[in-house]
Scaffold this motif. Sequence first.
Motif, PDB file in Angstrom:
ATOM      1  N   THR A  80      -1.049  -1.069  -1.264  1.00 21.46           N
ATOM      2  CA  THR A  80       0.383  -0.901  -1.520  1.00 21.46           C
ATOM      3  C   THR A  80       1.185  -1.785  -0.573  1.00 21.46           C
ATOM      4  O   THR A  80       0.649  -2.284   0.426  1.00 21.46           O
ATOM      5  CB  THR A  80       0.827   0.562  -1.287  1.00 21.46           C
ATOM      6  OG1 THR A  80       0.774   0.854   0.125  1.00 21.46           O
ATOM      7  CG2 THR A  80      -0.034   1.542  -2.058  1.00 21.46           C
ATOM      8  N   PHE A  83       5.088   1.046   3.864  1.00 23.16           N
ATOM      9  CA  PHE A  83       6.049   2.080   3.518  1.00 23.16           C
ATOM     10  C   PHE A  83       7.290   2.023   4.411  1.00 23.16           C
ATOM     11  O   PHE A  83       7.244   1.551   5.549  1.00 23.16           O
ATOM     12  CB  PHE A  83       5.415   3.460   3.640  1.00 23.16           C
ATOM     13  CG  PHE A  83       4.454   3.798   2.529  1.00 23.16           C
ATOM     14  CD1 PHE A  83       4.298   2.964   1.430  1.00 23.16           C
ATOM     15  CD2 PHE A  83       3.699   4.958   2.582  1.00 23.16           C
ATOM     16  CE1 PHE A  83       3.415   3.279   0.403  1.00 23.16           C
ATOM     17  CE2 PHE A  83       2.817   5.298   1.571  1.00 23.16           C
ATOM     18  CZ  PHE A  83       2.677   4.446   0.477  1.00 23.16           C
ATOM     19  N   ARG A 334       5.306   9.987   3.792  1.00 25.95           N
ATOM     20  CA  ARG A 334       4.475   9.976   2.573  1.00 25.95           C
ATOM     21  C   ARG A 334       4.121  11.398   2.138  1.00 25.95           C
ATOM     22  O   ARG A 334       3.895  11.652   0.955  1.00 25.95           O
ATOM     23  CB  ARG A 334       3.233   9.103   2.754  1.00 25.95           C
ATOM     24  CG  ARG A 334       2.238   9.556   3.783  1.00 25.95           C
ATOM     25  CD  ARG A 334       1.183   8.463   4.008  1.00 25.95           C
ATOM     26  NE  ARG A 334       0.145   8.870   4.931  1.00 25.95           N
ATOM     27  CZ  ARG A 334      -1.056   9.301   4.578  1.00 25.95           C
ATOM     28  NH1 ARG A 334      -1.370   9.394   3.285  1.00 25.95           N
ATOM     29  NH2 ARG A 334      -1.952   9.632   5.472  1.00 25.95           N
ATOM     30  N   GLN A 335       4.081  12.319   3.107  1.00 23.35           N
ATOM     31  CA  GLN A 335       3.899  13.723   2.750  1.00 23.35           C
ATOM     32  C   GLN A 335       5.117  14.232   1.984  1.00 23.35           C
ATOM     33  O   GLN A 335       4.985  15.006   1.029  1.00 23.35           O
ATOM     34  CB  GLN A 335       3.683  14.565   4.004  1.00 23.35           C
ATOM     35  CG  GLN A 335       3.491  16.049   3.727  1.00 23.35           C
ATOM     36  CD  GLN A 335       3.313  16.850   4.996  1.00 23.35           C
ATOM     37  OE1 GLN A 335       3.317  16.311   6.090  1.00 23.35           O
ATOM     38  NE2 GLN A 335       3.158  18.157   4.852  1.00 23.35           N
ATOM     39  N   ALA A 337       7.019  12.406   0.060  1.00 22.25           N
ATOM     40  CA  ALA A 337       6.911  11.852  -1.288  1.00 22.25           C
ATOM     41  C   ALA A 337       5.885  12.616  -2.112  1.00 22.25           C
ATOM     42  O   ALA A 337       6.091  12.886  -3.304  1.00 22.25           O
ATOM     43  CB  ALA A 337       6.534  10.370  -1.212  1.00 22.25           C
ATOM     44  N   LEU A 351       6.272   6.377  -5.185  1.00 21.74           N
ATOM     45  CA  LEU A 351       5.870   5.157  -4.490  1.00 21.74           C
ATOM     46  C   LEU A 351       7.058   4.209  -4.343  1.00 21.74           C
ATOM     47  O   LEU A 351       7.266   3.615  -3.270  1.00 21.74           O
ATOM     48  CB  LEU A 351       4.742   4.465  -5.249  1.00 21.74           C
ATOM     49  CG  LEU A 351       4.267   3.146  -4.624  1.00 21.74           C
ATOM     50  CD1 LEU A 351       3.565   3.407  -3.300  1.00 21.74           C
ATOM     51  CD2 LEU A 351       3.357   2.376  -5.574  1.00 21.74           C
ATOM     52  N   LEU A 354       9.304   4.930  -1.511  1.00 18.59           N
ATOM     53  CA  LEU A 354       8.775   4.560  -0.202  1.00 18.59           C
ATOM     54  C   LEU A 354       8.750   3.057   0.014  1.00 18.59           C
ATOM     55  O   LEU A 354       8.431   2.601   1.119  1.00 18.59           O
ATOM     56  CB  LEU A 354       7.348   5.099  -0.051  1.00 18.59           C
ATOM     57  CG  LEU A 354       7.180   6.610   0.027  1.00 18.59           C
ATOM     58  CD1 LEU A 354       5.705   6.987  -0.065  1.00 18.59           C
ATOM     59  CD2 LEU A 354       7.780   7.149   1.318  1.00 18.59           C
ATOM     60  N   THR A 355       9.058   2.287  -1.009  1.00 24.45           N
ATOM     61  CA  THR A 355       8.872   0.833  -0.937  1.00 24.45           C
ATOM     62  C   THR A 355      10.062   0.078  -1.533  1.00 24.45           C
ATOM     63  O   THR A 355      10.962  -0.348  -0.820  1.00 24.45           O
ATOM     64  CB  THR A 355       7.568   0.445  -1.673  1.00 24.45           C
ATOM     65  OG1 THR A 355       7.588   0.986  -3.020  1.00 24.45           O
ATOM     66  CG2 THR A 355       6.341   0.987  -0.962  1.00 24.45           C
ATOM     67  N   TRP A 382      -5.532   1.594   1.679  1.00 28.63           N
ATOM     68  CA  TRP A 382      -5.710   3.014   1.928  1.00 28.63           C
ATOM     69  C   TRP A 382      -7.111   3.483   1.579  1.00 28.63           C
ATOM     70  O   TRP A 382      -7.785   2.875   0.731  1.00 28.63           O
ATOM     71  CB  TRP A 382      -4.707   3.825   1.102  1.00 28.63           C
ATOM     72  CG  TRP A 382      -3.272   3.493   1.377  1.00 28.63           C
ATOM     73  CD1 TRP A 382      -2.510   2.549   0.766  1.00 28.63           C
ATOM     74  CD2 TRP A 382      -2.431   4.109   2.360  1.00 28.63           C
ATOM     75  NE1 TRP A 382      -1.240   2.540   1.295  1.00 28.63           N
ATOM     76  CE2 TRP A 382      -1.152   3.486   2.274  1.00 28.63           C
ATOM     77  CE3 TRP A 382      -2.615   5.136   3.288  1.00 28.63           C
ATOM     78  CZ2 TRP A 382      -0.093   3.854   3.087  1.00 28.63           C
ATOM     79  CZ3 TRP A 382      -1.562   5.503   4.100  1.00 28.63           C
ATOM     80  CH2 TRP A 382      -0.312   4.862   3.993  1.00 28.63           C
ATOM     81  N   PRO A 386      -2.384   7.293  -1.334  1.00 26.50           N
ATOM     82  CA  PRO A 386      -1.558   7.270  -0.125  1.00 26.50           C
ATOM     83  C   PRO A 386      -0.563   8.424  -0.044  1.00 26.50           C
ATOM     84  O   PRO A 386      -0.016   8.673   1.033  1.00 26.50           O
ATOM     85  CB  PRO A 386      -0.832   5.920  -0.213  1.00 26.50           C
ATOM     86  CG  PRO A 386      -0.851   5.559  -1.655  1.00 26.50           C
ATOM     87  CD  PRO A 386      -2.127   6.109  -2.190  1.00 26.50           C
ATOM     88  N   LEU A 387      -0.309   9.112  -1.150  1.00 27.31           N
ATOM     89  CA  LEU A 387       0.599  10.249  -1.120  1.00 27.31           C
ATOM     90  C   LEU A 387      -0.131  11.559  -0.854  1.00 27.31           C
ATOM     91  O   LEU A 387       0.476  12.620  -0.852  1.00 27.31           O
ATOM     92  CB  LEU A 387       1.391  10.345  -2.427  1.00 27.31           C
ATOM     93  CG  LEU A 387       2.183   9.100  -2.830  1.00 27.31           C
ATOM     94  CD1 LEU A 387       3.101   9.421  -4.005  1.00 27.31           C
ATOM     95  CD2 LEU A 387       2.970   8.533  -1.661  1.00 27.31           C
TER      96      LEU A 387
END
Length: 437
Positions: A80, A83, A334-335, A337, A351, A354-355, A382, A386-387
């Motif tokens: 990815t 973040f 990310r948690q 998200a 995602l 976060l980006t 990862w 990743p989430l």
Amino acid sequence: MSRPVRKRAGLAAALLAALLPLSAAAQDVLIRNATVHTAGERGTLRGADVMVQGGRIAAIGSGLQAGAAQVVDAQGQPLTPTFFGGLTGIGIEEVSGEASTRDASLALGENAKDITVRPEFDVTLAYNPESILLPVARVEGIGFTLLSAGTVSGGSIVGGQGAVVRLDGSPDPAGPKVLFLSLGAGASNLSGASRAGQWMLLQQLVDEAQGRIPADSQFALLTPAGRATLNRFLDNRGLMVVEVDRASDIRQLLRWAQKQRVRVAISGGAEAWKLAGELASAQVPVFLDPLVNLPGNFDRLGATLENAARLHAAGVQVGFSQSGDASHNARKVRQLAGNAVANGLPWDAALAGLTRVPAQAFGVGDRLGTIAVGQTADLVLWSGDPLDVAHTARQVWLGGRAMPMRSRQTELRDRYLRPAPSAESGALPRAYPARAD
């Protein structure tokens, strides 16, 4: 020096020597056979290769030739963009309990009659790229953050300016300046103990900046530099990030922004879902904490775990920022998200939050936030989804440089997880460094 001490010193030197080339310069890298989540128009590409040359993404496809590039076999695992860490004080706040290490806010007066409004205050001037918080966030896949100018007692509802910084050690901001405002009950002590007073003060600031109140008036709140700074944002040459939660305050903000023809984004937005249609029409992004669920104050009576999902369904661009101690816990974004996904937000939208969404909102979307040819090679490989916090970042690249996957926290972890020495060895307990004989 004893043999065990010399051995440990030799291992440390070897490890340092191995890490230095990784962080010294960008290296051409071919990441092969990855599940590439581009966060852009191409969506997710399975079994794809990504070529990095000169710090940028040079090609994306299948069966790319490595040439002289280092090859990293992703083994099908997710790749990815790095973040977004949220609105934080990373690099301008080292220890939250120690005032001498906090540079995120300005307090020049303690009484309402001493209100001082300084939009020219710029927290990026205090940014420390060597802060220990950078690697702590970076090894968790965080590649950029928005330095936030906060509001405190003795300040004003206008916190000041901040900007995006990349966590690669660069000393300068990566994006344009944004202006921070606070509205609602949390800022009422900065506006005569009334949220209505906030709109009165904002109107006076606009009148001052645009010359309707003389600079030498006894009621003036702005310095010459402050008027010039505020005028830049009123002329739509910058984004205003407004911390606000209650639906009625958000409604007034949308009306004010339309009247002044300024660009705004919302931080917080616990009740933003109630105005999802209006926010979508005005193209106002919302950066929220999906775990804000209970009515912790009277501005959050309508808080819900479905906030992000409802906003997205209406067409609002949704990003994430942690409430509370965001600087020291940016990795938890990310948690956040993942919890939004658990409560109805599509995975791809999470995602993007976060980006791509923060990169575009804060003026760095031409370089960051997606995996596309020409973009800066800020990437994370990862171990799995990743989430899902059960998975971790295997490797982070910033500008094509492989970052050492170490931080003060990982070093402390390794130090305290060493096997305890036996009583016969005479060695020091594992909590203490080795000493020379």
